[in-house]
Scaffold this motif. Sequence first.
Motif, PDB file in Angstrom:
ATOM      1  N   ARG A   1      -3.589   7.648   5.991  1.00 55.09           N
ATOM      2  CA  ARG A   1      -4.934   7.670   5.396  1.00 55.09           C
ATOM      3  C   ARG A   1      -6.008   7.658   6.483  1.00 55.09           C
ATOM      4  NH1 ARG A   1      -5.197   6.236  -0.072  1.00 55.09           N
ATOM      5  NH2 ARG A   1      -3.220   5.492  -0.874  1.00 55.09           N
ATOM      6  N   ALA A   2      -5.826   6.827   7.484  1.00 59.95           N
ATOM      7  CA  ALA A   2      -6.825   6.711   8.548  1.00 59.95           C
ATOM      8  C   ALA A   2      -6.932   8.006   9.342  1.00 59.95           C
ATOM      9  CB  ALA A   2      -6.464   5.554   9.476  1.00 59.95           C
ATOM     10  N   ALA A   3      -5.806   8.685   9.546  1.00 59.67           N
ATOM     11  CA  ALA A   3      -5.809   9.924  10.327  1.00 59.67           C
ATOM     12  C   ALA A   3      -6.146  11.139   9.472  1.00 59.67           C
ATOM     13  CB  ALA A   3      -4.451  10.121  10.990  1.00 59.67           C
ATOM     14  N   GLY A   4      -6.130  10.981   8.139  1.00 61.14           N
ATOM     15  CA  GLY A   4      -6.420  12.104   7.249  1.00 61.14           C
ATOM     16  C   GLY A   4      -5.279  13.098   7.175  1.00 61.14           C
ATOM     17  N   THR A   5      -4.045  12.628   7.359  1.00 64.88           N
ATOM     18  CA  THR A   5      -2.890  13.518   7.326  1.00 64.88           C
ATOM     19  C   THR A   5      -2.155  13.397   6.000  1.00 64.88           C
ATOM     20  OG1 THR A   5      -1.480  11.838   8.325  1.00 64.88           O
ATOM     21  CG2 THR A   5      -2.577  13.374   9.812  1.00 64.88           C
ATOM     22  N   ARG A   6      -1.229  14.334   5.774  1.00 61.52           N
ATOM     23  CA  ARG A   6      -0.401  14.312   4.575  1.00 61.52           C
ATOM     24  C   ARG A   6       1.065  14.205   4.966  1.00 61.52           C
ATOM     25  NH1 ARG A   6      -2.094  19.071   0.641  1.00 61.52           N
ATOM     26  NH2 ARG A   6      -1.331  20.290   2.373  1.00 61.52           N
ATOM     27  N   VAL A   7       1.865  13.690   4.048  1.00 64.00           N
ATOM     28  CA  VAL A   7       3.308  13.585   4.256  1.00 64.00           C
ATOM     29  C   VAL A   7       3.940  14.794   3.575  1.00 64.00           C
ATOM     30  CG1 VAL A   7       5.369  12.233   3.764  1.00 64.00           C
ATOM     31  CG2 VAL A   7       3.233  11.086   4.317  1.00 64.00           C
ATOM     32  N   VAL A   8       4.745  15.552   4.336  1.00 62.21           N
ATOM     33  CA  VAL A   8       5.417  16.728   3.801  1.00 62.21           C
ATOM     34  C   VAL A   8       6.911  16.496   3.918  1.00 62.21           C
ATOM     35  CG1 VAL A   8       5.723  19.213   4.043  1.00 62.21           C
ATOM     36  CG2 VAL A   8       3.506  18.194   4.544  1.00 62.21           C
ATOM     37  N   LYS A   9       7.611  16.634   2.786  1.00 56.76           N
ATOM     38  CA  LYS A   9       9.049  16.414   2.778  1.00 56.76           C
ATOM     39  C   LYS A   9       9.776  17.723   3.071  1.00 56.76           C
ATOM     40  CE  LYS A   9       9.133  12.304   0.479  1.00 56.76           C
ATOM     41  NZ  LYS A   9       9.921  11.178   0.593  1.00 56.76           N
TER      42      LYS A   9
ATOM     43  N   LEU B   1       0.824  -1.209   0.000  1.00 49.38           N
ATOM     44  CA  LEU B   1       0.000   0.000   0.000  1.00 49.38           C
ATOM     45  C   LEU B   1       0.857   1.257   0.000  1.00 49.38           C
ATOM     46  CD1 LEU B   1      -2.889  -0.845   2.500  1.00 49.38           C
ATOM     47  CD2 LEU B   1      -3.067  -0.461   0.042  1.00 49.38           C
ATOM     48  N   ILE B   2       1.927   1.247   0.760  1.00 48.10           N
ATOM     49  CA  ILE B   2       2.816   2.408   0.799  1.00 48.10           C
ATOM     50  C   ILE B   2       3.505   2.599  -0.546  1.00 48.10           C
ATOM     51  CG2 ILE B   2       4.897   3.355   1.872  1.00 48.10           C
ATOM     52  CD1 ILE B   2       3.997   1.971   4.471  1.00 48.10           C
ATOM     53  N   LEU B   3       3.931   1.520  -1.169  1.00 46.12           N
ATOM     54  CA  LEU B   3       4.608   1.627  -2.463  1.00 46.12           C
ATOM     55  C   LEU B   3       3.666   2.042  -3.583  1.00 46.12           C
ATOM     56  CD1 LEU B   3       6.964  -1.475  -2.379  1.00 46.12           C
ATOM     57  CD2 LEU B   3       7.595   0.925  -2.167  1.00 46.12           C
ATOM     58  N   MET B   4       2.412   1.606  -3.529  1.00 49.15           N
ATOM     59  CA  MET B   4       1.460   1.929  -4.596  1.00 49.15           C
ATOM     60  C   MET B   4       1.026   3.392  -4.542  1.00 49.15           C
ATOM     61  SD  MET B   4      -0.869  -1.513  -5.048  1.00 49.15           S
ATOM     62  CE  MET B   4      -2.019  -0.973  -3.850  1.00 49.15           C
ATOM     63  N   ASP B   5       1.088   4.019  -3.392  1.00 51.59           N
ATOM     64  CA  ASP B   5       0.689   5.416  -3.253  1.00 51.59           C
ATOM     65  C   ASP B   5       1.922   6.295  -3.431  1.00 51.59           C
ATOM     66  OD1 ASP B   5      -0.977   7.552  -2.841  1.00 51.59           O
ATOM     67  OD2 ASP B   5      -0.811   7.480  -0.667  1.00 51.59           O
ATOM     68  N   LYS B   6       2.606   6.135  -4.559  1.00 53.81           N
ATOM     69  CA  LYS B   6       3.913   6.760  -4.755  1.00 53.81           C
ATOM     70  C   LYS B   6       3.897   8.291  -4.757  1.00 53.81           C
ATOM     71  CE  LYS B   6       8.201   6.059  -5.060  1.00 53.81           C
ATOM     72  NZ  LYS B   6       8.909   5.759  -3.865  1.00 53.81           N
ATOM     73  N   PRO B   7       2.983   8.962  -5.419  1.00 53.52           N
ATOM     74  CA  PRO B   7       3.092  10.429  -5.424  1.00 53.52           C
ATOM     75  C   PRO B   7       2.982  11.038  -4.017  1.00 53.52           C
ATOM     76  CG  PRO B   7       1.419   9.722  -6.982  1.00 53.52           C
ATOM     77  CD  PRO B   7       1.882   8.512  -6.240  1.00 53.52           C
ATOM     78  N   LEU B   8       2.124  10.492  -3.182  1.00 59.08           N
ATOM     79  CA  LEU B   8       1.928  11.064  -1.853  1.00 59.08           C
ATOM     80  C   LEU B   8       2.716  10.340  -0.775  1.00 59.08           C
ATOM     81  CD1 LEU B   8      -1.927  11.611  -2.048  1.00 59.08           C
ATOM     82  CD2 LEU B   8      -0.111  13.270  -2.467  1.00 59.08           C
ATOM     83  N   GLU B   9       3.074   9.078  -1.033  1.00 58.35           N
ATOM     84  CA  GLU B   9       3.825   8.235  -0.097  1.00 58.35           C
ATOM     85  C   GLU B   9       3.193   8.214   1.289  1.00 58.35           C
ATOM     86  OE1 GLU B   9       7.973   9.168  -0.174  1.00 58.35           O
ATOM     87  OE2 GLU B   9       8.140   8.720  -2.291  1.00 58.35           O
TER      88      GLU B   9
END
Length: 45
Positions: free
Chosen positions: A34-42, A20-28
Motif C-alpha cells: 500500500r505504501a509503495a502503491g504496488t499490486r500483488v500479481v499471482k 491488515l494483510i488478512l482483511m485485504d483478502k481480494p488483493l492480498e
Amino acid sequence: MGIPVVNLLTGMLLFGVGLLILMDKPLERGPHDRAAGTRVVKDLR
C-alpha cells in the motif's frame, strides 16, 4: 528476554500488520504494498 514493554508493543504491531494483510483478502496486499502503491500479481502455473 529484553524489555517486556517493548516486546509487548512489538507483538501488538506485528499482530496488527498480520490482520491488515488478512482483511485485504481480494488483493492480498500488505502495508508495504500500500505504501509503495504496488499490486500483488499471482503467477498461475
